[in-house]
Design an enzyme around this catalytic site. Structure first.
Site, PDB file in Angstrom:
ATOM      1  N   ASP A  85       0.845  -1.188   0.000  1.00 29.13           N
ATOM      2  CA  ASP A  85       0.000   0.000   0.000  1.00 29.13           C
ATOM      3  C   ASP A  85       0.889   1.250   0.000  1.00 29.13           C
ATOM      4  OD1 ASP A  85      -3.219   0.527   1.024  1.00 29.13           O
ATOM      5  OD2 ASP A  85      -1.808   2.202   1.088  1.00 29.13           O
ATOM      6  N   ASN A 128     -12.970  -2.979   2.514  1.00 24.31           N
ATOM      7  CA  ASN A 128     -13.933  -1.903   2.727  1.00 24.31           C
ATOM      8  C   ASN A 128     -14.893  -1.925   1.549  1.00 24.31           C
ATOM      9  OD1 ASN A 128     -12.613  -1.008   5.090  1.00 24.31           O
ATOM     10  ND2 ASN A 128     -11.135   0.148   3.868  1.00 24.31           N
ATOM     11  N   GLY A 182     -15.459   3.235   3.773  1.00 25.32           N
ATOM     12  CA  GLY A 182     -14.049   3.590   3.627  1.00 25.32           C
ATOM     13  C   GLY A 182     -13.415   3.156   2.321  1.00 25.32           C
ATOM     14  N   GLN A 183     -14.210   2.641   1.380  1.00 23.77           N
ATOM     15  CA  GLN A 183     -13.628   2.229   0.096  1.00 23.77           C
ATOM     16  C   GLN A 183     -13.345   3.455  -0.767  1.00 23.77           C
ATOM     17  OE1 GLN A 183     -15.960  -0.509  -2.311  1.00 23.77           O
ATOM     18  NE2 GLN A 183     -14.287  -0.779  -3.770  1.00 23.77           N
ATOM     19  N   SER A 184     -12.076   3.651  -1.107  1.00 22.55           N
ATOM     20  CA  SER A 184     -11.707   4.801  -1.930  1.00 22.55           C
ATOM     21  C   SER A 184     -11.303   4.392  -3.347  1.00 22.55           C
ATOM     22  CB  SER A 184     -10.573   5.585  -1.270  1.00 22.55           C
ATOM     23  OG  SER A 184      -9.432   4.774  -1.115  1.00 22.55           O
ATOM     24  N   HIS A 219     -10.373  -5.038  -3.383  1.00 19.54           N
ATOM     25  CA  HIS A 219      -9.059  -5.276  -2.787  1.00 19.54           C
ATOM     26  C   HIS A 219      -9.213  -5.628  -1.321  1.00 19.54           C
ATOM     27  CE1 HIS A 219     -10.028  -0.978  -2.452  1.00 19.54           C
ATOM     28  NE2 HIS A 219      -9.380  -0.993  -1.300  1.00 19.54           N
ATOM     29  N   HIS A 278      -7.127  -5.631   2.300  1.00 11.85           N
ATOM     30  CA  HIS A 278      -5.964  -5.122   3.027  1.00 11.85           C
ATOM     31  C   HIS A 278      -5.424  -6.259   3.893  1.00 11.85           C
ATOM     32  CE1 HIS A 278      -6.963  -0.758   2.318  1.00 11.85           C
ATOM     33  NE2 HIS A 278      -8.181  -1.271   2.198  1.00 11.85           N
TER      34      HIS A 278
HETATM   35  P1  5GP Z   1      -9.676   1.597   0.402  1.00  6.99           P
HETATM   36  O1  5GP Z   1      -9.658   2.944   1.056  1.00  6.99           O
HETATM   37  O2  5GP Z   1     -10.364   1.670  -0.947  1.00  6.99           O
HETATM   38  O3  5GP Z   1     -10.151   0.471   1.240  1.00  6.99           O
HETATM   39  O4  5GP Z   1      -8.157   1.243   0.110  1.00  6.99           O
HETATM   40  C1  5GP Z   1      -7.459   1.786  -0.957  1.00  6.99           C
HETATM   41  C2  5GP Z   1      -5.996   1.692  -0.602  1.00  6.99           C
HETATM   42  O5  5GP Z   1      -5.246   1.838  -1.776  1.00  6.99           O
HETATM   43  C3  5GP Z   1      -5.541   2.788   0.366  1.00  6.99           C
HETATM   44  O6  5GP Z   1      -4.988   2.182   1.523  1.00  6.99           O
HETATM   45  C4  5GP Z   1      -4.510   3.576  -0.436  1.00  6.99           C
HETATM   46  O7  5GP Z   1      -3.413   3.978   0.353  1.00  6.99           O
HETATM   47  C5  5GP Z   1      -4.100   2.585  -1.520  1.00  6.99           C
HETATM   48  N1  5GP Z   1      -3.732   3.179  -2.784  1.00  6.99           N
HETATM   49  C6  5GP Z   1      -4.440   4.113  -3.478  1.00  6.99           C
HETATM   50  N2  5GP Z   1      -3.810   4.391  -4.649  1.00  6.99           N
HETATM   51  C7  5GP Z   1      -2.700   3.599  -4.677  1.00  6.99           C
HETATM   52  C8  5GP Z   1      -1.660   3.437  -5.629  1.00  6.99           C
HETATM   53  O8  5GP Z   1      -1.621   4.055  -6.686  1.00  6.99           O
HETATM   54  N3  5GP Z   1      -0.680   2.547  -5.316  1.00  6.99           N
HETATM   55  C9  5GP Z   1      -0.679   1.828  -4.156  1.00  6.99           C
HETATM   56  N4  5GP Z   1       0.331   0.990  -3.955  1.00  6.99           N
HETATM   57  N5  5GP Z   1      -1.659   1.957  -3.240  1.00  6.99           N
HETATM   58  C10 5GP Z   1      -2.651   2.838  -3.497  1.00  6.99           C
END
Ligand code: 5GP
Ligand code: ZN
Length: 112
Positions: free
Chosen positions: A29, A85, A91-93, A98, A100
């Site tokens: 990450d 998420n 919290g899914q961005s 994916h 974690h």
């Molecule tokens: P979410 O918030 O969707 O559950 O998790 C998305 C994760 O992807 C976050 O922890 C964020 O730091 C990671 N992330 C977002 N963009 C990138 C990227 O371009 N490269 C990597 N390695 N991680 C990313």
């Protein structure tokens, strides 16, 4: 489709990839929330866990099995957390399924 995780899986965007098999990829990450923070994804684009169908059940199993294998490889099998998420409010961005895989610190329960 302009999806950063699809691009990482296709090696069109840079990432520290630590594991790959036919159907999954795992990479570090960018903004780690634990000493070990890996993202495990399917190569196939799926928006989220809720967007999975019957046809994805085997793939979901493979992601979990790959996560356990990665944990073994990183010597964190005794204590890790695997979490997804699902949806922006949870919290899914990034809208590509994916998980974690996190380890190396104490995790609270219930999670924040
Ligand atoms: P979410 O918030 O969707 O559950 O998790 C998305 C994760 O992807 C976050 O922890 C964020 O730091 C990671 N992330 C977002 N963009 C990138 C990227 O371009 N490269 C990597 N390695 N991680 C990313
Ligand atoms: Zn994608």
């Amino acid at each position: 489709m302009d999806c950063i995780f699809c691009k990482i899986a296709a090696r069109q965007a840079k990432a520290d990839i630590i594991y790959e098999d036919e159907e999954t990829v795992a990479f570090r990450d960018l903004n780690p929330q634990a000493p070990t923070h890996i993202l495990v994804i399917p190569k196939k684009h799926i928006d989220s866990l809720s967007a999975c169908g019957e046809q994805d059940i085997e793939l979901l199993g493979r992601i979990q099995a790959a996560s356990a294998k990665i944990a073994e490889k990183l010597k964190i099998s005794d204590a890790f957390r695997l979490v997804t998420n699902n949806g922006a409010k949870a919290g899914q961005s990034v809208k590509h399924l994916h998980y974690h895989l996190m380890a190396g610190r104490r995790f609270m329960w219930p999670p924040g």
